[in-house]
Design a protein around this motif. Structure first.
Motif, PDB file in Angstrom:
ATOM      1  N   LEU A 161      -2.226 -66.633  19.636  1.00  0.00           N
ATOM      2  CA  LEU A 161      -2.513 -65.852  18.442  1.00  0.00           C
ATOM      3  C   LEU A 161      -3.787 -66.375  17.791  1.00  0.00           C
ATOM      4  O   LEU A 161      -3.833 -67.517  17.338  1.00  0.00           O
ATOM      5  CB  LEU A 161      -1.344 -65.922  17.463  1.00  0.00           C
ATOM      6  CG  LEU A 161      -0.015 -65.340  17.949  1.00  0.00           C
ATOM      7  CD1 LEU A 161       1.059 -65.513  16.887  1.00  0.00           C
ATOM      8  CD2 LEU A 161      -0.157 -63.879  18.333  1.00  0.00           C
ATOM      9  N   ALA A 200      -7.235 -60.713  15.707  1.00  0.00           N
ATOM     10  CA  ALA A 200      -6.288 -59.630  15.439  1.00  0.00           C
ATOM     11  C   ALA A 200      -7.004 -58.504  14.710  1.00  0.00           C
ATOM     12  O   ALA A 200      -7.968 -58.733  13.966  1.00  0.00           O
ATOM     13  CB  ALA A 200      -5.117 -60.130  14.608  1.00  0.00           C
ATOM     14  N   PRO A 223      -3.054 -58.626  18.650  1.00  0.00           N
ATOM     15  CA  PRO A 223      -2.066 -58.362  17.599  1.00  0.00           C
ATOM     16  C   PRO A 223      -2.663 -57.503  16.482  1.00  0.00           C
ATOM     17  O   PRO A 223      -3.887 -57.364  16.354  1.00  0.00           O
ATOM     18  CB  PRO A 223      -1.717 -59.759  17.075  1.00  0.00           C
ATOM     19  CG  PRO A 223      -2.184 -60.707  18.127  1.00  0.00           C
ATOM     20  CD  PRO A 223      -3.357 -60.057  18.782  1.00  0.00           C
ATOM     21  N   TYR A 279       0.619 -61.927  11.861  1.00  0.00           N
ATOM     22  CA  TYR A 279       0.384 -61.334  13.177  1.00  0.00           C
ATOM     23  C   TYR A 279       1.605 -60.508  13.586  1.00  0.00           C
ATOM     24  O   TYR A 279       2.749 -60.945  13.408  1.00  0.00           O
ATOM     25  CB  TYR A 279       0.187 -62.418  14.235  1.00  0.00           C
ATOM     26  CG  TYR A 279      -1.084 -63.220  14.130  1.00  0.00           C
ATOM     27  CD1 TYR A 279      -2.274 -62.751  14.673  1.00  0.00           C
ATOM     28  CD2 TYR A 279      -1.077 -64.479  13.518  1.00  0.00           C
ATOM     29  CE1 TYR A 279      -3.431 -63.512  14.610  1.00  0.00           C
ATOM     30  CE2 TYR A 279      -2.241 -65.238  13.454  1.00  0.00           C
ATOM     31  CZ  TYR A 279      -3.412 -64.753  13.999  1.00  0.00           C
ATOM     32  OH  TYR A 279      -4.552 -65.499  13.933  1.00  0.00           O
TER      33      TYR A 279
END
Length: 326
Positions: A153, A156, A62, A77
């Motif tokens: 998630l 990132a 992400p 995100y």
């Protein structure tokens, strides 16, 4: 603490995904052969597949948008996903079909680039979330078959780059002056290290000749000004108090050379673990009044020698990409 600045010069944690697996049957079926007890079972005639899109850095992690800021102790995100619709029988692209996608978590936002599939049977999805961890995207349409997409998630990339600079604390070995009493320490140190305008009082902390860190505690005196009107030393050293400390203290905890960084807490979470391209893993243990926005200040340690090494290392003043790790 002293900032070293100059004008700018010019082990990933993968996101998991699954492809849709669909039946090859089309239409409907009956449960048994008895004419009076048949139950019609609908079978989806469209299959959906998922494909997480590569970001600007060429992987599927992400992105943390540049325009976003830390809110409630969480980053934002953003993940792009392409869905493709095909007929179960024959595999032809399905055009002009409406699709509804949802996450199994209430805090996630899922938006579609179009309400219906394009000429190539695709729709681009944007997932936005401030919640790290596992989630699943699924299709709500009863006439579309798709295996839910599993996403984690965690890591990132920050969109865009950060200016990288360095800062240090003073070291007694870099100072001159007679040895003088240090109130609160019970021993003596070089005068300019304790009371000079670039010493412990100004920087907050310094490393003494004995290897221990000295912290400025308080003073009830003023600065003496030189002929140019600039501070050069304290007027009355007897009105200044120091203490020994185990380490240099940052805004969010102890700071360690080539481990700790100072950040803008609105951009990078306090105590966050990040990786700076060409620098390595760092931890957001500190902040500074001059560290605003997309700027990271790397703690170098104590003394002038660490500054010189840093300035010749090719990193100071450059723009570097940064990955959030957690």
């Amino acid at each position: 603490m002293a900032d070293i600045q100059s004008a700018p010069t010019g082990s990933l944690s993968p996101v998991s995904s699954q492809d849709a697996v669909s039946s090859t049957a089309v239409g409907s079926a009956v449960s048994n052969s008895h004419p009076t007890s048949n139950v019609t079972v609908p079978i989806a005639d469209t299959a959906l597949s998922w494909e997480i899109q590569n970001n600007i850095y060429g992987d599927s992690l992400p992105i943390i948008p540049s325009a976003s800021s830390v809110q409630g102790g969480k980053i934002l995100y953003l993940l792009k996903i392409k869905i493709t619709l095909k007929q179960v029988s024959g595999g032809n692209l399905v055009v002009g079909k409406a699709v509804s996608i949802r996450s199994n978590r209430s805090g996630d936002a899922v938006s579609l680039s179009s309400s219906i599939s394009a000429a190539d049977g695709t729709i681009l999805i944007t997932l936005k979330s401030r919640n790290a961890g596992d989630l699943r995207l699924s299709v709500e349409n009863s006439d579309i078959s798709a295996v839910p997409l599993a996403i984690r998630l965690k890591d990132a990339w920050y969109e865009g780059t950060f200016l990288i600079t360095g800062y240090n604390v003073c070291n007694e070995s870099d100072f001159g002056g007679d040895m003088t009493d240090a109130h609160g320490l019970g021993d003596q140190h070089r005068y300019n290290f304790l009371y000079g305008a670039s010493g412990v009082i100004m920087q907050g902390t310094g490393q003494a000749l004995n290897g221990r860190y000295v912290r400025f505690v308080s003073m009830s005196t003023t600065w003496h000004l030189n002929s140019h009107g600039h501070r050069d030393h304290i007027q009355d050293p007897a009105q200044v108090t120091f203490a020994y400390t185990d380490s240099v203290q940052g805004a969010f905890g102890p700071v360690t050379e080539n481990h700790s960084i100072a950040v803008d807490g609105n951009v990078i979470l306090p105590r966050a673990h990040v990786n700076i391209d060409g620098v390595g893993d760092r931890y957001a243990d500190d902040r500074g009044s001059a560290i605003v926005g997309r700027h990271i200040d790397n703690f170098l340690g104590a003394g002038a020698s660490v500054v010189q090494t840093w300035l010749h290392g090719g990193v100071n003043g450059t723009q570097r990409r940064v990955k959030y790790i957690g």
